[in-house]
Design a protein around this motif. Structure first.
Motif, PDB file in Angstrom:
ATOM      1  N   GLU A 551      -9.029  -4.458  10.294  1.00 36.54           N
ATOM      2  CA  GLU A 551      -8.767  -5.651   9.148  1.00 36.54           C
ATOM      3  C   GLU A 551      -9.678  -4.896   8.019  1.00 36.54           C
ATOM      4  O   GLU A 551     -10.843  -4.505   7.843  1.00 36.54           O
ATOM      5  N   THR A 554     -11.806  -4.176   1.780  1.00 38.98           N
ATOM      6  CA  THR A 554     -11.602  -3.525   0.683  1.00 38.98           C
ATOM      7  C   THR A 554     -10.521  -2.496   0.463  1.00 38.98           C
ATOM      8  O   THR A 554     -10.228  -1.654   1.190  1.00 38.98           O
ATOM      9  N   PRO A 555      -9.439  -3.207  -0.610  1.00 40.01           N
ATOM     10  CA  PRO A 555      -8.635  -2.426  -0.835  1.00 40.01           C
ATOM     11  C   PRO A 555      -8.586  -1.049  -1.460  1.00 40.01           C
ATOM     12  O   PRO A 555      -9.373  -0.876  -2.217  1.00 40.01           O
ATOM     13  N   GLY A 556      -7.753   0.018  -1.020  1.00 39.19           N
ATOM     14  CA  GLY A 556      -7.876   1.351  -1.805  1.00 39.19           C
ATOM     15  C   GLY A 556      -7.211   2.284  -0.951  1.00 39.19           C
ATOM     16  O   GLY A 556      -6.411   2.088  -0.087  1.00 39.19           O
ATOM     17  N   TYR A 558      -7.238   5.192   1.570  1.00 41.75           N
ATOM     18  CA  TYR A 558      -8.240   5.708   2.441  1.00 41.75           C
ATOM     19  C   TYR A 558      -7.476   6.967   2.999  1.00 41.75           C
ATOM     20  O   TYR A 558      -6.510   7.169   3.182  1.00 41.75           O
ATOM     21  N   ASP A 578       1.198   0.330   9.916  1.00 42.88           N
ATOM     22  CA  ASP A 578       2.233  -0.660  10.086  1.00 42.88           C
ATOM     23  C   ASP A 578       3.514  -0.048  10.186  1.00 42.88           C
ATOM     24  O   ASP A 578       4.756  -0.519   9.658  1.00 42.88           O
ATOM     25  N   GLU A 604      -2.500   3.870   0.882  1.00 41.54           N
ATOM     26  CA  GLU A 604      -2.996   2.838   0.194  1.00 41.54           C
ATOM     27  C   GLU A 604      -2.882   1.604   1.039  1.00 41.54           C
ATOM     28  O   GLU A 604      -1.969   1.214   1.677  1.00 41.54           O
ATOM     29  N   LEU A 605      -4.221   0.935   1.389  1.00 35.53           N
ATOM     30  CA  LEU A 605      -4.202  -0.500   2.055  1.00 35.53           C
ATOM     31  C   LEU A 605      -4.794  -1.508   1.372  1.00 35.53           C
ATOM     32  O   LEU A 605      -5.866  -1.450   0.635  1.00 35.53           O
ATOM     33  N   ASP A 606      -3.759  -2.511   1.309  1.00 34.59           N
ATOM     34  CA  ASP A 606      -4.187  -3.987   0.938  1.00 34.59           C
ATOM     35  C   ASP A 606      -5.202  -4.268   1.656  1.00 34.59           C
ATOM     36  O   ASP A 606      -5.417  -4.297   2.991  1.00 34.59           O
ATOM     37  N   ALA A 607      -5.923  -5.638   1.435  1.00 35.82           N
ATOM     38  CA  ALA A 607      -6.769  -6.338   2.341  1.00 35.82           C
ATOM     39  C   ALA A 607      -5.882  -7.183   3.060  1.00 35.82           C
ATOM     40  O   ALA A 607      -4.712  -7.685   2.841  1.00 35.82           O
ATOM     41  N   GLY A 608      -6.545  -7.282   4.316  1.00 33.84           N
ATOM     42  CA  GLY A 608      -5.471  -7.919   5.531  1.00 33.84           C
ATOM     43  C   GLY A 608      -5.780  -7.020   6.675  1.00 33.84           C
ATOM     44  O   GLY A 608      -6.221  -5.966   6.818  1.00 33.84           O
ATOM     45  N   HIS A 610      -3.999  -4.646   9.290  1.00 30.94           N
ATOM     46  CA  HIS A 610      -3.059  -3.472   9.520  1.00 30.94           C
ATOM     47  C   HIS A 610      -3.181  -2.888  10.953  1.00 30.94           C
ATOM     48  O   HIS A 610      -4.096  -3.075  11.698  1.00 30.94           O
TER      49      HIS A 610
END
Length: 744
Positions: A551, A554-556, A558, A578, A604-608, A610
Motif C-alpha cells: 500500500e 506517497t506517490p513517486g 520508486y 501490477d 512510478e507508483l500512484d497512491a493505493g 499495488h
C-alpha cells in the motif's frame, strides 16, 4: 612472356566469375511457405534443400498417397526469395517406402520420379538423384539392374530415368566421407566416370559431415582430385560439430575458405544452422536466442554480406476495427530504414511502407476488410536486409479488442472492476465475462465492465471477456486477481517500504505474510507460483514466485533493492508491478554471499494498493528482504548478513527467554512504527489464546488459534498505531512453554 601473362589474366577472370556464381544454401525444415521461412533465406542463403521432406519414404509412405505440403512450402518460399532449389533425394538406401520391393522397384521408382517432376517441373534446379550409393545401397536395387556389368548398373538406371523426366535439372550424385577417405574417394570417382561416360551426371555432391578432424590441406587435395573429372563440385550437408565457440569458428573458417576459394566448388549447403533444429547438437551457427556464433559473424564478413541486425519485439496493437499500430525494437546501427510487409489471409507478402532509419513504429489504417492481417518488419541497408521479425497479426474478421482487462489486486471485500474496450463492424456488441477458478471457465456476468466484491476464495482466479458480434466472437486476454487479507499488506511509510522475503522454497518463508500461491490452472509443478500475466505485455512471464501486497501513500518513482544470494553472479531475477514487467535481468551482481543488489530500473507508483512480483530466472537465486524507496539513497548496498541473523527476518523478541507457566504469559510490546505488526508464538501446545489490549486496557484483538506445536507460527497480524500494547498469551493445556515475538 606476353602469352603466359595473357593466360594468367584469363584464368583469374574465369575464377572470379565462378566465385560470383557460387551459391550458399541451407536446409528447409518448415511445413508452409515464406511466412514461416527463416529470413536468412534470401539474404545470406540463396539456395535451399529439403532436409527430409523430399525423401521418398517421407513423401510417399503409402503407395500412390503423397504428402506434398512441406515441399509445396519450400518451393513457394523459393519463389518468394528467388532461391536456387535442390531436390534431396530420389533414391537412397534409407527412409525409403517399405512397400517397395525388388519385384516392383522399377515401376515404383519411375512413378516416384515422374510424379515429382510432374508436380514441380521447372521449379527444380538440381537433384540428388542417388544418395550415398557406396554406404547405403537400397534393398531393392536388384530390381533396378543390380551391380550388372558396370558394378553400378542400378545407379545408371536411376540416372537414366531422372534424365528422362527432368531433362532441364542438374543431376547430382551425393556421398559422405569422400573428403575424409582416399578409399571412398577412389570408389566414388569410379562411379562418376561411369555416369559421365553416358552423359547422365552434371555435378558431384560431397557431404561435409564428420570433417572436424580432417586437415583443410587434405580436403583441398581431395577436391583437386575430384576436379580432374571436369564436373562442378557441390559441398552438401556441411556442418562443424564443436561446442567450443572458438574451436568451432577456427575449424569452420579453415575449411570454408578451402571450399569457397576452390575453382571446382560451385556451392556450399549447410545441413541446418539453428540451435535445437539440427541433427548434430553443436553444429549450429545461430543460437536459440537468435544470436550468432563467431563462425557466422566471420562468414558474413568474409562474404561481404554485412546486413543490418534483425529488429525484434514486433507487436500489433489495435486502434479500431480497421487500424492497427505496429511497433518494434531497432537493434542495428547501419540500417537505412525498415520495410513493413503485410499479408492478407493466405495471400502473398507485400511491402506496404518503408519507415525511416530512426522510426520504430508504423500505423496501418487500411485494414478495412474482414480478414486476418499478418505483419513482419526487416531492416534495410545498401548492403542488403536483415532477418524478419517474428510475425504479428491483426484479425478484423471478428470484434477487435482495443484494450484488454488488466490484472487487479484488492483487499478482501473491496470492489474490483474489470473492463474491456472493443470495436465492431457496426453491429451490436455483446460482452460475456467468464471466471476461471482453477478447474474451468464459468460465466460470471455481462456488460463492457464487470464489478464485484473480491473474496479470499478468488485469490489467483482469472477473468476474461468474450465479445460477440453476430456469429463472430473474440476472446480477450485473461486478467488475474490477487486478493489479500488486510493484515497481509506491507505499508509504505515516508517513501520507503520494507518487505520480508525469506528464502525461496517450500516452508522456508517462516510465516511472513508473503504467500506462495499456485497458478489458477494448477500447472505449477511445485505449487508455489502465482499468476501475474499482463495483457499484451510480452516481456512479462505468466507466473511469479513471490508476490507482495504493497500500500503506497506517497506517490513517486520508486527504486528497488534486494538482499540476495546465489551460487553464481549470473543468476538473476525479473520483477514487475501490477502484472507489468519492469525489468527481466536484474539482481545478479554478486555471487556466493548475501549482498544488497539494486535494479537500474524505477517504477512510478500512484497512491493505493499495488502488487510487487519477483520471479527468479535461475534455480540458485534466493532472496531475504526487499526494500523500495523514492530516494535511491535510502536503499542499502554492499554485503549484509542474511537470514542467519534472524531466521524470521525483522522480528523483535519482546521477551526472549522461554517460560514455563501455569497461567497466562504476559508481554508488554512497544510498537514504534505504525503499519504491519504481527505476533508470532512458539509453543509446545497446539492451542494458544491471545488477547491484545492497548495501554488503557481496551481489547484490540482476541484470538483463539490452533497451530502446529514446537514451531514459530503467526497468530495475528494487524495494523497498529504507534503506542504501547499488552499481549497476553495462554496455552489451553496450562503448563506449557511459550515464546512470543512482535513483527514490524
Amino acid at each position: 612472356m606476353r602469352y603466359t601473362s595473357f593466360l594468367w589474366i584469363i584464368l583469374v577472370f574465369t575464377c572470379t566469375v565462378c566465385a560470383q556464381q557460387k551459391f550458399l544454401g541451407s536446409i528447409w525444415k518448415y511445413q508452409t511457405g515464406a511466412e514461416e521461412c527463416d529470413p536468412l533465406f534470401g539474404s545470406l542463403f540463396d539456395q535451399v534443400t529439403p532436409e527430409n521432406a523430399g525423401k521418398w519414404g517421407k513423401t510417399e509412405g503409402a503407395e500412390d498417397s503423397y504428402a506434398w505440403d512441406a515441399l509445396d512450402g519450400m518451393y513457394a518460399a523459393a519463389d518468394s526469395f528467388s532461391l536456387n532449389t535442390k531436390q534431396h533425394t530420389f533414391v537412397w538406401g534409407m527412409q525409403q517406402p517399405d512397400w517397395v520391393t525388388s519385384a516392383n522397384a522399377q515401376a515404383a521408382v519411375e512413378d516416384w520420379i515422374s510424379d515429382y517432376m510432374a508436380r514441380y517441373g521447372d521449379k527444380v534446379d538440381m537433384i540428388d538423384v542417388v544418395n550415398e550409393p557406396i554406404h547405403q545401397k537400397p534393398s531393392y536395387r536388384s530390381g533396378l539392374g543390380g551391380d550388372g556389368a558396370t558394378g553400378w548398373d542400378w545407379v545408371v538406371w536411376v540416372f537414366k530415368k531422372a534424365r528422362q523426366y527432368a531433362p532441364d535439372a542438374q543431376l547430382l550424385i551425393n556421398e559422405f566421407d569422400v573428403l575424409k577417405s582416399d578409399n571412398i574417394l577412389s570408389q566414388y570417382m569410379a562411379i562418376i566416370r561411369i555416369l559421365k561416360d553416358s552423359s547422365l551426371v552434371d555435378g558431384i555432391g560431397v557431404q561435409g559431415h564428420f570433417l572436424e578432424s580432417t586437415p583443410a590441406s587434405e580436403i583441398n587435395r581431395r577436391l583437386d582430385s575430384l576436379a580432374t573429372l571436369g564436373l562442378p563440385v557441390y559441398v552438401s550437408e556441411y556442418d562443424v560439430n564443436k561446442a567450443d565457440d572458438t574451436g568451432h569458428k577456427n575449424t569452420f573458417e579453415a575449411q570454408f575458405r578451402v571450399f569457397w576459394e576452390h575453382q571446382s566448388v560451385q556451392g556450399v549447403t549447410f545441413w541446418g544452422h539453428h540451435e535445437g533444429q539440427m541433427w548434430r547438437d553443436n553444429a549450429f551457427l545461430v543460437r536459440s536466442d537468435g544470436s550468432e556464433r563467431s563462425a557466422l559473424t566471420w562468414l558474413r564478413e568474409y562474404l561481404g554480406r554485412t546486413q543490418p541486425t534483425r529488429p525484434t519485439g514486433l507487436t500489433a496493437t489495435p486502434v479500431s476495427v480497421s487500424e492497427v499500430t505496429l511497433s518494434w525494437q531497432d537493434n542495428s546501427s547501419n540500417e537505412s530504414g525498415f520495410g513493413v510487409e503485410r499479408r492478407i489471409d493466405n495471400g502473398n507478402w507485400q511491402q506496404i511502407a518503408q519507415a525511416g532509419a530512426d522510426e520504430t513504429a508504423h500505423t496501418d489504417a487500411s485494414a478495412a476488410d474482414a480478414a486476418l492481417y499478418a505483419y513482419r518488419v526487416r531492416a534495410l541497408s545498401t548492403d542488403g536486409y536483415s532477418l524478419y521479425t517474428t510475425i504479428a497479426t491483426f484479425d478484423t474478421r471478428a470484434p477487435v479488442i482495443v484494450s484488454h482487462p488488466r490484472d487487479a489486486c484488492a483487499l478482501a471485500g473491496q470492489n474490483v472492476i474489470f473492463t474491456v474496450d472493443a470495436a465492431g463492424r457496426g453491429g451490436t456488441l455483446i460482452h460475456r465475462w467468464q471466471e476461471h477458478d482453477g478447474t474451468g471457465w464459468s460465466d460470471a456476468g455481462t456488460g463492457s465492465s464487470y464489478a464485484f466484491a473480491a473474496a479470499p476464495s478468488q485469490h489467483g482466479n482469472r477473468f476474461r471477456c468474450i465479445v460477440e458480434e453476430g456469429s463472430a466472437s473474440t476472446i480477450s486476454n485473461s486478467a488475474g486477481l490477487q486478493v489479500f487479507d488486510p493484515s497481509g499488506v506491507f505499508i509504505e511509510s515516508g517513501g520507503r517500504a520494507v518487505m520480508e522475503a525469506e528464502h525461496f522454497g517450500r516452508n522456508e518463508q517462516n510465516g511472513d505474510v508473503v504467500a506462495w500461491q499456485k497458478l489458477s490452472d494448477g500447472s505449477a509443478s511445485n505449487g508455489e507460483y502465482m499468476t501475474t500475466e499482463a495483457a499484451g505485455d510480452a516481456l512479462w512471464e505468466t507466473s511469479c514466485e513471490l508476490s507482495y501486497a504493497l500500500e503506497i501513500g506517497t506517490p513517486g518513482a520508486y527504486s528497488i533493492a534486494v538482499r540476495r544470494i546465489a551460487s553464481s553472479g549470473q543468476n538473476s531475477a525479473m520483477w514487475g508491478i501490477d502484472g507489468r514487467s519492469i525489468s527481466r535481468n536484474d539482481f545478479k551482481d554478486n555471487a556466493a554471499e548475501w549482498t544488497w543488489v539494486t535494479s537500474g530500473s524505477t517504477v512510478e507508483l500512484d497512491a493505493g494498493l499495488h502488487v510487487l512480483s519477483i520471479r527468479r530466472r535461475e534455480d540458485q537465486w534466493k532472496v531475504d528482504k526487499i526494500i523500495m524507496a523514492i530516494d535511491a539513497g535510502d536503499l542499502p548496498a554492499g554485503t549484509a548478513a542474511g537470514p542467519s541473523e534472524s531466521a524470521r527476518g525483522a522480528e523483535v523478541e519482546v521477551m526472549p527467554q522461554q517460560r514455563q507457566l501455569l497461567g497466562a504469559l504476559q508481554y508488554m510490546a512497544v510498537v514504534a512504527i505504525p503499519g504491519k505488526t504481527g505476533i508470532r508464538m512458539h509453543s509446545a501446545s497446539p492451542v494458544v489464546k491471545i488477547v491484545i489490549t492497548n495501554s488503557k486496557g481496551a481489547v484490540v484483538c482476541r484470538l483463539h488459534e490452533s497451530k502446529d506445536r514446537n514451531s514459530w507460527q503467526p497468530h495475528y497480524a494487524a495494523r497498529f498505531a504507534t503506542g504501547v500494547y499488552i499481549i497476553r498469551a495462554t496455552t489451553v493445556r496450562g503448563n506449557q512453554m511459550i515464546k512470543a515475538a512482535v513483527i514490524q
